[in-house]
Design a protein around this motif. Sequence first.
Motif, PDB file in Angstrom:
ATOM      1  N   GLU A  52      34.932  84.384  40.704  1.00 38.25           N
ATOM      2  CA  GLU A  52      35.900  85.144  39.306  1.00 38.25           C
ATOM      3  C   GLU A  52      36.475  86.932  39.058  1.00 38.25           C
ATOM      4  OE1 GLU A  52      39.262  84.934  37.079  1.00 38.25           O
ATOM      5  OE2 GLU A  52      38.255  83.814  38.565  1.00 38.25           O
ATOM      6  N   SER A  53      34.883  87.229  39.762  1.00 35.61           N
ATOM      7  CA  SER A  53      34.832  89.324  38.994  1.00 35.61           C
ATOM      8  C   SER A  53      36.504  89.684  40.477  1.00 35.61           C
ATOM      9  CB  SER A  53      33.564  89.402  39.184  1.00 35.61           C
ATOM     10  OG  SER A  53      33.207  89.001  40.283  1.00 35.61           O
ATOM     11  N   GLN A  56      39.757  89.167  39.792  1.00 39.69           N
ATOM     12  CA  GLN A  56      40.217  90.112  38.555  1.00 39.69           C
ATOM     13  C   GLN A  56      40.648  90.667  38.548  1.00 39.69           C
ATOM     14  OE1 GLN A  56      36.966  89.514  35.381  1.00 39.69           O
ATOM     15  NE2 GLN A  56      37.035  87.067  35.019  1.00 39.69           N
ATOM     16  N   SER A  62      41.325  90.268  33.225  1.00 38.47           N
ATOM     17  CA  SER A  62      40.608  88.619  33.428  1.00 38.47           C
ATOM     18  C   SER A  62      41.289  87.365  32.955  1.00 38.47           C
ATOM     19  CB  SER A  62      39.862  88.538  32.850  1.00 38.47           C
ATOM     20  OG  SER A  62      39.537  88.654  31.582  1.00 38.47           O
TER      21      SER A  62
END
Length: 346
Positions: A52-53, A56, A62
Motif C-alpha cells: 500500500e505504501s 500511495q 494515502s
Amino acid sequence: MGRVAGIKDVARRAGVSVGTVSNVINRPEAVLPDTRARVLAAIEQLGYVRSESARQLRAGRSRIMALLVLDMGNPFFVDIARGAERAAREAGLGVMVCNSDQSQEEEAEYLGLFAEQRVCGVLVTPADATGGNLEAFARHRIPYVLVDRVAASTEHCAVCVDDVRGGMLAVGHLVSAGHRSVAYVSGPDDLYQIRDRRQGALAALAEAGLDPEALVEIPSDRLDVAAGRDAGARLLGLVPRPTAVFCANDLLALGVLQSLYAAGVRVPQDIAIVGYDDIEFAAAAAVPLTSVRQPATVMGRMAAEMLLEEADDTDGGHRHRSVVLQPELVVRASSSAPRGPVRPTP
C-alpha cells in the motif's frame, strides 16, 4: 522467517507478466477469466499482499484519514472517532487516531507526521488556540476539518455543538429547580468550549434575574476525573457553599461526585450536579448524572463526510461550510429539585 512474496513472485508462479498481475488486482474485468483465476491462485498460495505504501507514493496520497483529538481518555472523543470511522470505512478508508493530550507541541508533531504520511485528510480538535499549527499545516495542501470547534474563517469546514446553548440548558435547569448559587467547574480557558459554556451559564442566570456573581467559578487545568476530585474538594471549602455545580464535562462531574460522596455530602439533596457530554458512564454513576448531551457520533461522521467530499473534489467545486449541532439536556437523579427552600450552605 522467509522473504515476503512480491508481485514478481506472483507473476512467475502464474506464468504471466507483472502488468497482468497488476491488472488482476486493480482492473480484474480487463483480464481473461482463466488468467485471472491463475493469478488469484498464485496470490493465495504465496500469501501476497500488495504494498500500500508503494501505491500511495504513486498516487500522491494515502487511503488513511487522520483524527487528532484532545484526549482519547475521554469517551466523548471515542464516540467522535466511532462516527468518523464508520464514514471512512464506507468510503474504503482507514482512520489513524492520535491524541494531542491538549499539548500544542504534540499537536504540531502529529500534524508533521500526517504530512509525511500523505494522509488523505485530517479531522482535528485543535489544542493550539492561536491556530498557528494548522496555519503551518495548510501549506501541505492536505484538507482538514475542525471537529467540536467553531471555524474562525471560511477557509475550512467545521462541525461543532452550540456550547452557549448547552451552558444555558445546564444552568437554566438548575435555576428552575430553585438554586440561586451555582459553581462552574471549568477547564483550560484557551478552549473555546469552556468559554462558551460559561457564557451560556451566565446568560441563564441573567434570564432568571440573577447577578453574574451567582456563578462561582472553580477553574481546572485538566478535564479529567482527577481534576474533578480536586475541584470537588475546593467546592467543599467554599463559604457560603453553592447548592449546585455545573461541570464543563462529565469526567469532571464524576470526579466532583466522588469527592462529595467521600465527604458524606448528599447528591442532589445537599448539592446538585450537572455534567456535559452525556458519556456512557454518566447514566451508570452511583448517582445517575444529569448531563448536556452532545451528538458526538453524528459529529464525527459528519466531519468525515465533509472531509471526504473535499478530498474527492477535483474541479474546485467544493464549498467550505460550518455546521452547528444542537445539544440536549438529559435529566437524571443528580439534579432533582431540592426539598424546600434552597439556602446557601455555610
